[in-house]
Enzyme design. Sequence first.
Site, short mmCIF file in Angstrom:
data_model
loop_
_atom_site.label_atom_id
_atom_site.label_comp_id
_atom_site.label_asym_id
_atom_site.label_seq_id
_atom_site.Cartn_x
_atom_site.Cartn_y
_atom_site.Cartn_z
N ARG A 44 0.84 -1.19 0.00
CA ARG A 44 0.00 0.00 0.00
C ARG A 44 0.88 1.24 0.00
O ARG A 44 1.96 1.23 0.57
CB ARG A 44 -0.87 0.02 1.26
CG ARG A 44 -1.87 -1.07 1.30
CD ARG A 44 -2.78 -0.89 2.51
NE ARG A 44 -3.37 -2.17 2.84
CZ ARG A 44 -3.59 -2.57 4.06
NH1 ARG A 44 -3.29 -1.82 5.08
NH2 ARG A 44 -4.14 -3.75 4.28
N GLU A 85 15.31 -9.89 -0.57
CA GLU A 85 14.24 -10.88 -0.67
C GLU A 85 14.82 -12.25 -0.95
O GLU A 85 14.44 -13.24 -0.33
CB GLU A 85 13.26 -10.53 -1.80
CG GLU A 85 12.38 -9.36 -1.55
CD GLU A 85 11.51 -9.05 -2.76
OE1 GLU A 85 10.98 -9.98 -3.39
OE2 GLU A 85 11.37 -7.86 -3.07
#
Length: 156
Positions: A44, A85
């Site tokens: 978001r 990641e």
Amino acid sequence: MARTQEQDVFLCHAWDDRKADAKDAYDLLVGRKLSVWFSEVSLRPGTDMRVAIEKGLVSSRMGIVLVTPAMLVKLRSDRSVANSELSALLRRNLLVPVMHGVTFEELDQVSPMLASRGGFNTAEESLEDIAVKVAELVGELADEEAAALSMKSAAE
């Protein structure tokens, strides 16, 4: 206490691929009824990206790394989010590289650890067929988790 599974798949991709190849992979996985952590949908505005990614990694059954030419470029940079990641994903039991426009040999030059994982190559089968196989794998994982929980409950 076991962690709650919120997502089936964490989709790791290069930022440059988010509007094309990664979006295609996301759409195909969602079309197979999988819940997928994907930056374009899961992040978001105003959210701390690293915290959100970490939560996505922790709450996913498995990780998929979409390895494209753009991903190889990102993995060469130690400071990239993709590299962070990947480091977290490599600690996981189930991490599946999906070669898309690159070879395992090219990946091996950048990340031998990731290249050593069994995976898929879109030069050999379509992204749609790969999504079907990933969905089957996620189903097997869910069955294994259910069986493990059942055995744990029986033992208690």
